[in-house]
Design a protein around this motif. Structure first.
Motif, PDB file in Angstrom:
ATOM      1  N   PHE A 272       2.966  -2.986  -3.277  1.00 29.51           N
ATOM      2  CA  PHE A 272       2.492  -4.154  -4.121  1.00 29.51           C
ATOM      3  C   PHE A 272       2.158  -5.320  -3.124  1.00 29.51           C
ATOM      4  O   PHE A 272       0.952  -5.808  -3.249  1.00 29.51           O
ATOM      5  CB  PHE A 272       3.743  -4.566  -5.379  1.00 29.51           C
ATOM      6  N   MET A 284      -1.276  -2.727 -11.998  1.00 29.17           N
ATOM      7  CA  MET A 284      -0.153  -1.901 -12.140  1.00 29.17           C
ATOM      8  C   MET A 284      -0.036  -1.377 -13.428  1.00 29.17           C
ATOM      9  O   MET A 284      -0.330  -2.106 -14.544  1.00 29.17           O
ATOM     10  CB  MET A 284       1.017  -2.451 -11.816  1.00 29.17           C
ATOM     11  N   VAL A 298      -0.995   2.724 -10.209  1.00 30.35           N
ATOM     12  CA  VAL A 298      -2.016   1.474 -10.058  1.00 30.35           C
ATOM     13  C   VAL A 298      -3.446   1.838 -10.311  1.00 30.35           C
ATOM     14  O   VAL A 298      -3.998   2.888  -9.786  1.00 30.35           O
ATOM     15  CB  VAL A 298      -1.978   0.790  -8.495  1.00 30.35           C
TER      16      VAL A 298
END
Length: 386
Positions: A272, A284, A298
């Motif tokens: 992330f 996400m 993702v």
């Protein structure tokens, strides 16, 4: 950098201690556990001890476990076995739109045989609403089958709440816990489920073995005939060595679960943070609170998943779309379709990274950087074409 395997949700490497536990049952204790001679008795003792170990760790009675060939057979035995045995009580079944195909295809087959199935929707995080299940319940509902944790996006379903909802209803609750088991705590003496499916190869055990937990008092119609193994519920000579390895894998998974949870959440955060730092466009998928720690799914707008997976593989990174591959092309994920709609760009650009044995912080950091570089290049190419 050596190739990095980030597809542990698909299958996991067998733990070295599991291999060592299995070897004697290939080399010395090779008897048929149904034989009465000493070779058979030693094999039977191994199977009984393995069943007892798993039962103790899951806090249930050994008699409530049926060993199977894996998660698919366990799901099928629960669904078909209960539906056929209890059709006289009703012919309605409830499941969700995001189940594993072992459940979805079983339910679709039952529809061909005259059963009615309600496929409850999920929200944009992939979670089922307890209220939707309540509204779907009918007097003739006999079975509710909902997965514990989603294998593609990692969302955890409200299984305990749905189990409580069914306490005063004739319907029983089955949960496919194949992806959740070993990743989060599951204690059957506190979990209000009637049946639960597990597979060994997701927790660093061998392929070809799983189990179905069947709460005492639940009656199933057997799917296989030809022997009295597994208390007459699953005929066939037991896969002794795999069962021994399964029990060892359960021991290890439960013993180091909290340590792994912390590491995997950290790995997700690494991806992330790297995507944000590199200015990658991403979304996400899945619930950010009720989620399995080892799955990071993702979507990258402007990127086609086939191109991304090929480029990741060329870079030495093994990931997955989490959806089926047929004749060389990747079909849209039914999970992402249920969450975002079939027209959403997120459906065709979703990638699943899943962590496990052998992954390190350094591996994940490198993989995150390489992924960000690849995605930016593909997104820039798409923007140029447009």
């Amino acid at each position: 950098m050596e190739p990095i395997y980030l597809d542990h949700a698909a299958t996991s490497p067998v733990h070295p201690e599991v291999i060592q536990a299995m070897l004697p049952y290939y080399e010395e204790q090779f008897g048929n556990p149904s034989s009465i001679h000493q070779f058979g008795r030693r094999a039977r003792q191994g199977v009984d001890e393995a069943r007892g170990t798993i039962a103790r760790l899951l806090q249930a009675d050994p008699s409530e476990f049926i060993f199977t060939s894996g998660g698919t057979e366990a799901d099928n035995l629960a669904i078909f076995g209960y539906a056929y045995q209890h059709r006289g009580k009703g012919n309605h079944i409830i499941t969700s739109q995001v189940e594993h195909h072992a459940v979805l295809h079983a339910c679709q087959e039952l529809e061909h045989q005259g059963f009615e199935v309600t496929y409850v929707p999920v929200d944009q995080t992939g979670r089922v609403s307890v209220e939707d299940v309540r509204q779907a319940l009918r007097d003739d509902t006999i079975l509710v089958t909902l997965m514990y944790g989603n294998n593609e996006v990692g969302t955890i379903q409200p299984i305990a709440e749905i189990g409580a909802l069914l306490q005063d209803h004739q319907a029983v609750l089955h949960t496919d816990a194949v992806q959740a088991f070993g990743a989060i705590s599951i204690e059957l003496d506190h979990l209000p489920v009637d049946m639960l499916s597990v597979s060994a190869h997701k927790i660093n055990g061998p392929k070809g073995v799983g189990l179905l937990y069947v709460r005492d008092g639940i009656v199933l119609k057997p799917a296989l005939y030809g022997g009295e193994q597994e208390r007459k519920k699953r005929a066939g000579t037991e896969n002794v060595a795999a069962i021994i390895g399964f029990a060892k894998a359960v021991e290890i998974a439960i013993a180091n679960r909290e340590e792994r949870q912390k590491a995997y959440f950290d790995y997700c955060q690494t991806f992330f943070d790297q995507f944000q730092q590199e200015g990658v466009q991403f979304v996400m998928n899945g619930h950010q609170t009720w989620r399995l720690p080892h799955i990071f799914n993702v979507s990258f707008p402007g990127v086609h998943v086939e191109a991304l997976l090929v480029n990741l593989d060329l870079a030495g990174i093994a990931a997955s779309s989490g959806s089926a591959c047929t004749a060389g092309s990747i079909e849209p994920s039914h999970v992402l379709v249920a969450m975002h709609g079939s027209d959403s760009e997120l459906v065709t650009s979703g990638v699943r990274f899943s962590f496990g044995l052998g992954n390190t912080k350094e591996h994940v950091q490198w993989a995150a950087k390489e992924t960000a570089k690849i995605v930016k290049r593909l997104q820039d190419q798409e923007a140029f074409i447009r």
